[in-house]
Design an enzyme around this catalytic site. Structure first.
Site, PDB file in Angstrom:
ATOM      1  N   HIS A 115      12.783  14.831 -15.363  1.00  0.00           N
ATOM      2  CA  HIS A 115      11.769  13.857 -14.906  1.00  0.00           C
ATOM      3  C   HIS A 115      11.531  13.997 -13.407  1.00  0.00           C
ATOM      4  O   HIS A 115      10.401  14.113 -12.942  1.00  0.00           O
ATOM      5  CB  HIS A 115      12.249  12.440 -15.243  1.00  0.00           C
ATOM      6  CG  HIS A 115      11.388  11.352 -14.671  1.00  0.00           C
ATOM      7  ND1 HIS A 115      10.478  10.639 -15.420  1.00  0.00           N
ATOM      8  CD2 HIS A 115      11.292  10.846 -13.401  1.00  0.00           C
ATOM      9  CE1 HIS A 115       9.857   9.750 -14.646  1.00  0.00           C
ATOM     10  NE2 HIS A 115      10.340   9.859 -13.408  1.00  0.00           N
ATOM     11  N   GLU A 116      12.609  14.001 -12.641  1.00  0.00           N
ATOM     12  CA  GLU A 116      12.453  14.053 -11.172  1.00  0.00           C
ATOM     13  C   GLU A 116      11.773  15.350 -10.738  1.00  0.00           C
ATOM     14  O   GLU A 116      10.954  15.363  -9.823  1.00  0.00           O
ATOM     15  CB  GLU A 116      13.824  13.913 -10.491  1.00  0.00           C
ATOM     16  CG  GLU A 116      14.506  12.589 -10.740  1.00  0.00           C
ATOM     17  CD  GLU A 116      13.631  11.382 -10.425  1.00  0.00           C
ATOM     18  OE1 GLU A 116      13.741  10.367 -11.144  1.00  0.00           O
ATOM     19  OE2 GLU A 116      12.794  11.458  -9.495  1.00  0.00           O
ATOM     20  N   HIS A 119       3.943   9.019 -12.367  1.00  0.00           N
ATOM     21  CA  HIS A 119       4.433   8.435 -13.616  1.00  0.00           C
ATOM     22  C   HIS A 119       3.311   8.361 -14.646  1.00  0.00           C
ATOM     23  O   HIS A 119       2.152   8.161 -14.305  1.00  0.00           O
ATOM     24  CB  HIS A 119       5.029   7.052 -13.353  1.00  0.00           C
ATOM     25  CG  HIS A 119       6.407   7.140 -12.783  1.00  0.00           C
ATOM     26  ND1 HIS A 119       6.932   6.208 -11.918  1.00  0.00           N
ATOM     27  CD2 HIS A 119       7.377   8.082 -12.941  1.00  0.00           C
ATOM     28  CE1 HIS A 119       8.154   6.531 -11.572  1.00  0.00           C
ATOM     29  NE2 HIS A 119       8.454   7.687 -12.171  1.00  0.00           N
ATOM     30  N   HIS A 148       8.142  15.150 -10.662  1.00  0.00           N
ATOM     31  CA  HIS A 148       7.595  14.631  -9.389  1.00  0.00           C
ATOM     32  C   HIS A 148       7.579  15.733  -8.336  1.00  0.00           C
ATOM     33  O   HIS A 148       6.599  15.888  -7.600  1.00  0.00           O
ATOM     34  CB  HIS A 148       8.453  13.471  -8.868  1.00  0.00           C
ATOM     35  CG  HIS A 148       8.377  12.224  -9.679  1.00  0.00           C
ATOM     36  ND1 HIS A 148       7.214  11.691 -10.138  1.00  0.00           N
ATOM     37  CD2 HIS A 148       9.365  11.400 -10.129  1.00  0.00           C
ATOM     38  CE1 HIS A 148       7.457  10.582 -10.827  1.00  0.00           C
ATOM     39  NE2 HIS A 148       8.764  10.401 -10.845  1.00  0.00           N
TER      40      HIS A 148
END
Lengths: 399, 93
Positions: A116-117, A126, A120
């Site tokens: 997930h990170e 998101h 980014h």
């Protein structure tokens, strides 16, 4: 999905782990973070190379509380990690107060949060799709994790589709040479290595090699199974059940799956019409409950195997299966009855699998290939990257 | 504790945490995050912030801090804001 607005101008990115978590083995952390990056590399031309020191694109740190960026962590729970978009440097910080875990329901799964990170770090914001990896909430360990279509569309909006075909499971053109060194990170799957048999194996139209077992599937790399697997068949091939009997991809680029009295046709991973249909309807002359199927490298026809018999299906002929079939499987000299799976591999050779062993077939002599070590060989060692499996011949020679 | 517009009852510390949460993840002005500064807020901003969070999290957009909303706010999560650049409307692509 939502894009933050910046992305990397280059596709070969480097990263380093400047500060490791205090409670995990460093080598395991390296492997999990490489796996987390490969989640995005699977669908784009991005590559990620870990460096030990020096200048990199993405720096990774495990920190507690205030750690110098004005965005302090808050101890166990709450905020787990944060990362900076490319325009702000792309770095990823993880709260070292969390109980990070690997392949466990306990604690917080490092692989999922890291993937997930890194989304980014690549420019994804998101998503409001709850099932997406880029949704902001951690919803627990998911052993069958895979990217949601929303995530894939987001990352490909930034970096395009994967152009080069990563030849899954690619032996070098000369299959006598054991596994070439691989570019793709691979890992061995303990469950699969302890029982290296499977329901079916096939190549997709873009050259990747997949094995199906029960409800799950694995993608093969050049020296094992790809990181981040197993995954659920039903999530990648919507509408397709588990426990598939056989599969092959024909020269029309379509992939056919067989189970019981039914078959399905897929175009890539999208069902290609109103399926399932009866095998007797689409493959007249072929029985139900087959063991294996392949497109034979010798003549491009489709062969089906069941018990001690085999059938040849030629779509260009009427009828597609001659009345002289079935014929005894012993015609394929050295291949045992009741095989589990068969495929024409991307190196052009034909392979048969049964239990945890396999045979390579020599189309010229129409018999099992002779080689050193002789066949049958261990499927675990030569196809699944199981380091504990024997390299040499396994069990007595077939008939 | 400073009183906040938008509701006739003094907000407990507990509610201020929700203010901080919504500010931290981009639903309220970042200045709300600073507990040392009083921050007067009209009701519609407060309710809109809650409703925006509820919409993003896939909850019923009641504009009220109901139990389901509080439960989702207590889930462990990523520290990156949901709305990048405060006040930006989330353009659906």
């Amino acid at each position: 999905y939502a894009l933050q607005g910046s992305r990397w101008r280059v596709k070969n990115l480097t990263y380093k782990i400047s500060k490791y978590p205090s409670r995990l083995n460093r080598a395991e952390v390296d492997a999990e973070l490489a796996k987390a990056f490969s989640v995005w590399a699977d669908y784009t031309d991005l590559t990620f190379t870990q460096k030990g020191k020096g200048q990199v694109h993405i720096e990774i740190r495990f920190e507690k509380g205030e750690h110098g960026d004005g965005d302090p962590f808050d101890g166990p729970g709450g905020t787990l990690a944060h990362a900076y978009f490319p325009v702000y440097g792309g770095d990823a910080h993880f709260d070292d107060a969390e109980v990070w875990s690997i392949n466990s329901k306990r604690g917080t799964n490092l692989f999922q949060v890291a993937a997930h990170e890194f989304g980014h770090s690549l420019g994804l914001s998101h998503s409001d799709v709850r099932s997406a990896l880029m949704a902001p909430f951690y919803r627990g360990y998911d052993p069958a994790f895979q990217l949601d279509q929303d995530d894939i569309q987001g990352i490909q909006a930034l970096y395009g589709h994967k152009s080069q075909i990563d030849i899954g499971g690619g032996f070098s053109q000369n299959p006598k040479i054991p596994r070439a060194t691989t570019q793709q990170p691979a890992s061995e799957d303990p469950a699969l290595c302890s029982d290296p048999s499977f329901d079916t194996i096939f190549n997709s139209a873009d050259g990747a090699t997949f094995i199906f077992k029960g409800e799950h599937y694995w993608k093969l790399t050049e020296n094992g199974v790809a990181a981040g697997y197993p995954r659920l068949i039903s999530r990648a091939w919507p509408g397709l059940p588990g426990n598939i009997d056989a599969a092959f991809t024909y020269k029309n680029g379509k992939t056919y799956f067989f189970k019981g009295s039914k078959y399905w046709r897929y175009n890539g991973q999208k069902v290609d019409g109103d399926y399932p249909k009866d095998i007797s309807e689409g493959f007249t002359g072929i029985p139900d409950n087959i063991d294996a199927a392949l497109v034979w490298s010798g003549n491009g026809k489709i062969y089906f195997y069941k018990g001690s018999k085999f059938w040849r299906f030629d779509p260009a002929q009427r009828p597609p299966v001659k009345s002289t079939y079935p014929k005894p499987l012993s015609n394929w000299e050295g291949i045992p009855d009741n095989v589990d799976a068969a495929l024409q591999y991307t190196n052009g050779y034909t392979y048969f699998f049964k239990g945890g062993t396999y045979w390579r077939f020599n189309d010229r002599t129409f018999s099992v290939d002779t080689d050193d070590p002789a066949f049958p060989r261990s499927t675990g060692y030569w196809w699944l990257g199981c380091s504990s499996a024997p390299r040499g011949t396994v069990g007595g020679n077939a008939r | 504790a400073p009183t906040f517009g938008g509701t006739d009852k003094a907000m407990s510390n507990y509610d201020i945490d929700f203010q901080m949460y919504l500010a931290q993840y981009g639903y309220l002005s970042p200045s709300v995050k600073n507990p040392s500064s009083g921050h007067i807020m009209d009701e519609s901003s407060w309710r809109r912030a809650i409703a925006e969070f509820q919409s993003f999290a896939g909850l019923n957009t009641t504009g009220e801090l109901d139990d389901e909303t509080i439960n989702v706010m207590s889930l462990p999560r990523c520290g990156v804001r949901d709305k990048v650049g405060f006040g930006e409307s989330r353009a659906k692509r």
